[in-house]
Each structure stands twice: as C-alpha cells, then as structure tokens.
Write a protein that holds these residues in place. Structure first.
Motif, PDB file in Angstrom:
ATOM      1  N   LEU A 268       0.830  -1.213   0.000  1.00 22.75           N
ATOM      2  CA  LEU A 268       0.000   0.000   0.000  1.00 22.75           C
ATOM      3  C   LEU A 268       0.860   1.258   0.000  1.00 22.75           C
ATOM      4  O   LEU A 268       0.562   2.239  -0.689  1.00 22.75           O
TER       5      LEU A 268
ATOM      6  N   THR B   4      -2.125   0.200   7.907  1.00 24.52           N
ATOM      7  CA  THR B   4      -3.260  -0.589   8.376  1.00 24.52           C
ATOM      8  C   THR B   4      -2.677  -1.567   9.380  1.00 24.52           C
ATOM      9  O   THR B   4      -1.912  -2.444   9.014  1.00 24.52           O
TER      10      THR B   4
ATOM     11  N   ASN C 137      -4.884   6.568   6.244  1.00 24.22           N
ATOM     12  CA  ASN C 137      -5.570   5.361   5.787  1.00 24.22           C
ATOM     13  C   ASN C 137      -6.664   4.993   6.787  1.00 24.22           C
ATOM     14  O   ASN C 137      -6.392   4.685   7.950  1.00 24.22           O
TER      15      ASN C 137
ATOM     16  N   LEU D 140      -8.891   2.414   6.458  1.00 30.01           N
ATOM     17  CA  LEU D 140      -9.471   1.105   6.157  1.00 30.01           C
ATOM     18  C   LEU D 140     -10.034   0.435   7.408  1.00 30.01           C
ATOM     19  O   LEU D 140     -10.974  -0.347   7.326  1.00 30.01           O
TER      20      LEU D 140
ATOM     21  N   SER E  69      -8.659   5.940   1.222  1.00 32.84           N
ATOM     22  CA  SER E  69      -8.389   4.526   0.984  1.00 32.84           C
ATOM     23  C   SER E  69      -7.210   4.388   0.035  1.00 32.84           C
ATOM     24  O   SER E  69      -7.255   4.887  -1.086  1.00 32.84           O
TER      25      SER E  69
ATOM     26  N   LEU F 125      -6.280   1.464  -1.144  1.00 31.68           N
ATOM     27  CA  LEU F 125      -6.433   0.234  -1.919  1.00 31.68           C
ATOM     28  C   LEU F 125      -6.512   0.547  -3.410  1.00 31.68           C
ATOM     29  O   LEU F 125      -7.367   1.315  -3.841  1.00 31.68           O
TER      30      LEU F 125
ATOM     31  N   PRO G  78     -13.521  -0.411  -0.373  1.00 30.63           N
ATOM     32  CA  PRO G  78     -12.854  -1.422   0.449  1.00 30.63           C
ATOM     33  C   PRO G  78     -13.830  -2.216   1.325  1.00 30.63           C
ATOM     34  O   PRO G  78     -13.663  -3.418   1.512  1.00 30.63           O
TER      35      PRO G  78
ATOM     36  N   TRP H 181     -15.740  -4.616  -0.963  1.00 30.84           N
ATOM     37  CA  TRP H 181     -14.796  -5.642  -1.413  1.00 30.84           C
ATOM     38  C   TRP H 181     -14.511  -6.640  -0.286  1.00 30.84           C
ATOM     39  O   TRP H 181     -14.508  -7.858  -0.503  1.00 30.84           O
TER      40      TRP H 181
ATOM     41  N   ILE I 147      -4.361  -7.985  -3.066  1.00 29.13           N
ATOM     42  CA  ILE I 147      -4.328  -6.817  -2.173  1.00 29.13           C
ATOM     43  C   ILE I 147      -3.804  -7.183  -0.790  1.00 29.13           C
ATOM     44  O   ILE I 147      -3.117  -6.404  -0.140  1.00 29.13           O
TER      45      ILE I 147
ATOM     46  N   GLN J 259      -5.364  -7.258   4.879  1.00 25.22           N
ATOM     47  CA  GLN J 259      -6.151  -6.030   4.714  1.00 25.22           C
ATOM     48  C   GLN J 259      -7.642  -6.307   4.886  1.00 25.22           C
ATOM     49  O   GLN J 259      -8.375  -5.505   5.460  1.00 25.22           O
TER      50      GLN J 259
END
Length: 255
Positions: free
Chosen positions: A12, A48, A74, A76, A97, A99, A147, A150, A192, A196
C-alpha cells in the motif's frame, strides 16, 4: 506543495508513493528526515495495523511538518474522526483509501467531525487533485465504500470455501463470469492482501458492533499463518518467487 512525508511500508505504501513520485513529488520516509520540513508539504499515512502503532507514527510525523500541513490517513480500519483526535489541529485530517490507488482514477475520502465546519479540510482535498485523482467524499466509517464492499465479498467467498460450496478456483471463476469483475474475490484478496481484509472487517465490527462484519475464521487463520497473499508467496493460491501463480494448484487451507 511538493513534499510528502509517507508513513508505512509494504504494497500500500509503495503504490501510494508511486502515485506522488510519478507526478514529480518528493516522497520522504520519516527515517530520511533529520529535521522538520519547512516547505509546503503533507503527511500521508498508509498504515493498516495496530492502532497504538499507527497513533505513535502519526504523532511523530506531524512534528516534521508545519501546523497547517494536511494529514491524510488510511481509514481502512479506523475513522478519520478517531485519528484526528490524536493530533493537534485535527481539522486538517482526512481519511482516504489506499487500496488500488495507483490503478483507480478516483480516491475515496472521509471527513472527520472535527473538520465539519472548517474550510481547512476542503483545501486539503486539493492534494488529490494535484495528482490527477477524482475525489469522492463518503461517510467517515472504516473501509469507506469500495474497500468495505470488497472485504464483504471476500469474506463471503471465504465462508463459501470453508463450507465446501466450491473450491477456490471455482468460486473465483463463478464470480468473474457472473459479475464481470476483473478478478475473483479470492485471487483479489491475494493481490491486495488477506490481512487487509481482516483489518477492514475487524474495524467495522469494532465501530459498528454488527455480527455481519465478523471475519471468517479461515481469514484469521491465514493471517496467523502468514498466508496473506501474493506478496507472501501463499494465500488462497501459491505463487513463485516472482509472484506468478503456480499452475492450477490450489492451496487447500483447512480450518
């Protein structure tokens, strides 16, 4: 604005660094700086991970930049509002984000409550336009939109694998053909990072308290085992030293 203090390492951080360096910005890791930057700059945090470590790194980074420098963090697995509470002048903090930030034409951002009535935050958003990103402002929740959605797809696919609905390659093939996604959810997780996924889901459980975000036990076990995906050489699939997926062999991770 032409200097970025970047927090974090791994894929990332690398992608985020590339976004700025490819457009002519100077990207600095904290250990490269022996004195504060006086020029126009910003802090970009890609971490993260454990919240206390993220807080420690951010507090160290803000000592290297002027008091009005934007801080993009970040989000996330945390909210921008929580992160803003850790630093002076919280109105300059924004969540984003990282990602797939290199591939995507837009960046999702979240506004903390501390910046609700302050135009400093709106000016900070300009940072992303300087690197040719379309900005989408969304609610300040862990995982933002892409994110979060996903991660839920990957989680459901992991439950399906665990429950024997189908093997990994069959799940991915069904999703690619059925949705026209570029990758199946399990190979996407490998790309990814399985870790995460777990961070995003754990952040949602912590902030929202809803069981529907509970990470599949298989995902947690894969993180414990270091099977975090392509970069680790093993995730739902196995990879060679160059990151190329090995033939059709599927890693059957048992629980």
């Amino acid at each position: 604005m032409n200097d970025i203090v970047l927090i974090g390492d791994g894929p990332l951080a690398k992608e985020t660094s590339d976004v700025f360096t490819e457009r002519g910005w100077n990207v600095w890791a904290m250990d490269q700086l022996d004195q504060p930057l006086s020029s126009s700059c910003a802090v970009v945090d890609t971490v993260t991970g454990p919240v206390e470590e993220k807080k420690r790194l951010l507090r160290r980074a803000v000592e290297l930049v002027p008091n009005d420098a934007p801080i993009w963090t970040n989000t996330l697995h945390v909210t921008a509002t929580q992160v803003a509470s850790w630093v002076p002048h919280p109105e300059r903090v924004g969540g984003f984000s990282p990602l797939m930030i290199k591939q995507m034409p837009l960046v999702e951002v979240g506004r903390p409550l501390q910046a609700e009535d302050d135009d400093v935050w709106a000016r900070a958003v300009q940072l992303w336009r300087y690197v040719d990103k379309q900005v989408e402002v969304v609610g300040d929740e862990p995982g933002l939109v892409f994110p979060r959605t996903w991660a839920m797809l990957v989680n459901e696919a992991a439950f399906a694998l665990t429950e024997g609905v189908a093997e990994a390659d069959a799940i991915d093939l069904a999703m690619k053909k059925g949705t026209r996604f570029p990758m199946g959810p399990l190979e996407w997780a490998d790309t990814i990072g399985v870790d995460q996924v777990v961070w995003i889901l754990s952040g949602l459980v912590r902030e929202l308290g809803e069981d529907r975000y509970r990470p599949a036990p298989l995902l947690r076990k894969m993180v414990y085992a270091g099977y975090t995906g392509r970069a680790a050489g093993r995730g739902f699939y196995r990879y060679d030293v160059d990151g190329k997926r090995q033939s059709s062999e599927i890693s059957k991770v048992s629980i």
